[in-house]
Design an enzyme around this catalytic site. Structure first.
Site, PDB file in Angstrom:
ATOM      1  CG  ASP A 133      -1.953   1.043   1.303  1.00 38.75           C
ATOM      2  OD1 ASP A 133      -2.998   0.934   0.649  1.00 38.75           O
ATOM      3  OD2 ASP A 133      -1.706   2.002   2.042  1.00 38.75           O
ATOM      4  CG  ASP A 174      -6.242  -3.883  -3.745  1.00 36.79           C
ATOM      5  OD1 ASP A 174      -7.052  -3.167  -3.138  1.00 36.79           O
ATOM      6  OD2 ASP A 174      -5.011  -3.871  -3.536  1.00 36.79           O
ATOM      7  CG  HIS A 198      -5.565  -3.198  -0.048  1.00 41.95           C
ATOM      8  ND1 HIS A 198      -4.831  -2.650  -1.087  1.00 41.95           N
ATOM      9  CD2 HIS A 198      -5.215  -2.502   1.066  1.00 41.95           C
ATOM     10  CE1 HIS A 198      -4.088  -1.679  -0.628  1.00 41.95           C
ATOM     11  NE2 HIS A 198      -4.283  -1.555   0.668  1.00 41.95           N
TER      12      HIS A 198
END
Length: 378
Positions: free
Chosen positions: A201, A327, A355
């Site tokens: 991320d 995701d 994710h």
């Protein structure tokens, strides 16, 4: 953290020529900077809950014992797929068209990779795991357990104001302050020691900052569903490409203004009731519960800061990308856009991963990390 500030108007994006894809990844020369291969993981994910829980308790105990939120650092070795003509040492696989039966054997951590791995033959056996926005070192507990079971050393750090790090995320004023626990770790490595950086991320922007600062201490950099920025780009610039298309993110994010509403936001929090759909749509309920009581606000200043990287430093570190196709926070289309804008050496994919593949597909993620660690120098 995902598609931050999706509520802001997107900037015009010039269409770029898509990167060329190759049907046979292993036939691609790794010395070509503008070519990359994709290896897809097709094995069904299953793991022994009792074993994982036991290892998680041990990992969590270690995390809580650290005053600065860091774990002893270590790197993982990468796994090579067997030659197609030989079935010796191949991984047990379940059929892609059915659910694994209760009578099917469950893989133990030491069975996840070929048994011919020799850690001493690797360039490094140390991994440093860098969490995404709002997460902390706690999110890597399954990955830590699996890698350490294989004999690798692992460090999962809490960035400033994250996890159990004792700092208010609303007081963070820049990226250098946010990534200081990571840069301190790299600065204190022994002479000649290298690590494999793994960023998830917004952690992708963080490891990019570290790559520019300590390129000679990083063997490889792995981006997992992560922000892989180009020079002069901020995370906000990248995430804004999806503005207006991610209604779930727009509904989930909540801006905090500790300096008053007349000033810019100081951090971003997420609506806990939407966490499962946004970040953990394929993850076990127990991990969603862990995240709901562990996630903290994302400091806003680092998201606004434009990254400064150079070909001589950042560009000298070997990069690899692991796609997360299910995701909902950083959609696969945005991941593909980042990959095409700045192609890494190779691209991998964890089939069925949301994710947070460290929760939803921990064994497949582990296998790819080991695979990447075994890729020899060009």
């Amino acid at each position: 953290m995902g598609n931050l500030c999706a509520c802001l108007s997107p900037k015009p994006v010039n269409k770029k020529r898509p990167a060329k894809r190759f049907a046979n990844p292993q036939a691609v020369s790794s010395s070509s900077s503008n070519r990359w291969a994709r290896i897809r993981s097709s094995r069904k994910e299953n793991f022994d809950d009792a074993l994982i829980q036991e290892q998680a308790i041990a990992a969590a105990t270690i995390i809580l014992q650290q005053h600065n939120g860091s774990l002893p650092s270590d790197r993982c070795a990468s796994l090579r797929y067997p030659n197609s003509g030989s079935k010796k040492n191949q991984l047990p696989r379940s059929s892609s068209s059915r659910t694994r039966s209760l009578t099917d054997p469950l893989l133990q951590p030491h069975q996840l990779v070929n048994q011919d791995i020799k850690l001493d033959d690797l360039e490094t056996n140390r991994f440093v795991l860098v969490h995404g926005g709002g997460f902390g070192a706690w999110c890597w507990y399954k990955t830590i357990a699996l890698l350490e079971e294989g004999g690798f050393r692992v460090s999962a750090i809490d960035l400033t104001g994250s996890g159990i790090h004792a700092y208010d995320p609303n007081s963070i004023t820049g990226l250098s302050q946010y990534v200081k626990p990571l840069t301190d770790l790299l600065e204190n490595l022994a002479d000649g020691e290298k690590v494999i950086l793994v960023g998830h991320d917004f952690g992708g922007a963080c490891i990019s900052y570290a790559m520019e600062s300590f390129p000679f201490k990083i063997s490889k950099a792995v981006f997992i569903g992560a922000a892989m920025l180009t020079n002069g780009q901020s995370a906000l610039d990248m995430f804004s490409k999806q503005a207006g298309t991610n209604d779930l993110m727009r509904r989930a994010q909540m801006f905090l203004y500790t300096n008053g509403n007349e000033h810019p936001p100081t951090s971003i929090d997420l609506d806990k009731s939407l966490l499962r759909d946004l970040l953990f749509n394929q993850s076990p309920a127990k991990d969603v519960a862990l995240a709901s009581v562990s996630m903290r606000p994302v400091p806003f200043a680092p998201v606004l800061e434009k990254l400064s990287v150079t070909d001589m430093k950042y560009g000298s570190v070997r990069r690899f990308y692991i796609e997360t196709p299910e995701d909902n926070a950083i959609p696969i289309t945005l991941q593909e856009s980042m990959i095409n804008s700045s192609p890494p050496e190779q691209v991998f994919r964890v089939k069925g991963a949301d994710h947070s593949p460290f929760f939803s597909k921990p064994q497949a993620l582990h296998k790819l990390l080991v695979e990447i660690s075994k890729i020899s120098s060009i």
